[in-house]
Design a protein around this motif. Structure first.
Motif, PDB file in Angstrom:
ATOM      1  N   UNK A  63       0.733  -1.282  -0.005  1.00 26.30           N
ATOM      2  CA  UNK A  63       0.050  -0.066   0.030  1.00 26.30           C
ATOM      3  C   UNK A  63       0.926   1.148  -0.042  1.00 26.30           C
ATOM      4  N   UNK A  64       2.050   1.312   0.488  1.00 29.00           N
ATOM      5  CA  UNK A  64       2.821   2.566   0.630  1.00 29.00           C
ATOM      6  C   UNK A  64       3.420   2.692  -0.744  1.00 29.00           C
ATOM      7  N   UNK A  65       3.743   1.667  -1.550  1.00 30.32           N
ATOM      8  CA  UNK A  65       4.308   1.951  -2.968  1.00 30.32           C
ATOM      9  C   UNK A  65       2.935   2.328  -3.945  1.00 30.32           C
ATOM     10  N   UNK A  66       1.898   1.651  -3.781  1.00 34.12           N
ATOM     11  CA  UNK A  66       0.737   2.063  -4.400  1.00 34.12           C
ATOM     12  C   UNK A  66       0.466   3.615  -4.198  1.00 34.12           C
ATOM     13  N   UNK A  67       0.399   4.013  -2.649  1.00 31.09           N
ATOM     14  CA  UNK A  67       0.116   5.497  -2.648  1.00 31.09           C
ATOM     15  C   UNK A  67       1.072   6.422  -3.109  1.00 31.09           C
ATOM     16  N   UNK A  68       2.358   5.845  -3.005  1.00 36.70           N
ATOM     17  CA  UNK A  68       3.362   6.960  -3.881  1.00 36.70           C
ATOM     18  C   UNK A  68       3.018   6.971  -5.187  1.00 36.70           C
ATOM     19  N   UNK A  69       2.825   5.754  -6.136  1.00 33.56           N
ATOM     20  CA  UNK A  69       2.435   5.847  -7.254  1.00 33.56           C
ATOM     21  C   UNK A  69       1.127   7.016  -7.565  1.00 33.56           C
ATOM     22  N   UNK A  70       0.239   6.660  -6.791  1.00 31.95           N
ATOM     23  CA  UNK A  70      -1.045   7.620  -7.103  1.00 31.95           C
ATOM     24  C   UNK A  70      -0.826   8.903  -6.637  1.00 31.95           C
ATOM     25  N   UNK A  71       0.108   9.182  -5.682  1.00 32.31           N
ATOM     26  CA  UNK A  71       0.328  10.582  -5.232  1.00 32.31           C
ATOM     27  C   UNK A  71       1.088  11.237  -6.622  1.00 32.31           C
TER      28      UNK A  71
END
Length: 140
Positions: A72-80
């Motif tokens: 989720x941290x990586x996905x959140x970074x991409x979505x950011x």
């Protein structure tokens, strides 16, 4: 000449439709205002860069969604990143969907984004189906 005027009217109507439907916001107008005679293709260049960057981000998001468990941290970074670039060109609906997806990431809700409907989230449709099928098969 009449054909040219007709095409210009169609483009203007399509542009307005994107605003009316909420796909674009005032940031896009600000981009248009930066275009002038010294840089007549400014908007085209910025939007082209956005699409190239978006394709890269979407590929990264797809790869992250294929991993189990979800990071989720990586996905959140991409979505950011996707939200920021969408916001910079006035992509209102994509920006909104990115914000919602980021909220799912922050809460660790891997199912929330799968239940989303609408054209704004169709880019992730194959992963939604794949995740649902694998979840269904694990209970059968």
């Amino acid at each position: 000449m009449e054909r040219n005027n007709q095409l210009q009217r169609q483009v203007a109507l399509m542009r307005q439709s994107l605003f009316d439907q909420g796909y674009l916001d005032e940031q896009f107008v600000q981009l248009e205002e930066l275009q002038d005679d010294t840089n007549p293709n400014f908007v085209e260049e910025v939007v082209t860069l956005y699409y190239r960057d978006s394709a890269r981000l979407i590929a990264s998001i797809e790869q992250a969604l294929d991993k189990s468990p979800l990071d989720f941290n990586k996905l959140d970074s991409y979505m950011h990143q996707f939200k920021g670039s969408s916001s910079s060109i006035g992509g209102r609906k994509v920006k909104t969907e990115c914000s919602q997806f980021r909220e799912y990431c922050r809460t660790g809700n891997g199912e929330g984004w799968q239940d989303k409907q609408g054209p704004e989230v169709q880019l992730l449709a194959p992963h939604r189906k794949k995740k649902r099928d694998s979840a269904h098969n694990s209970f059968c």
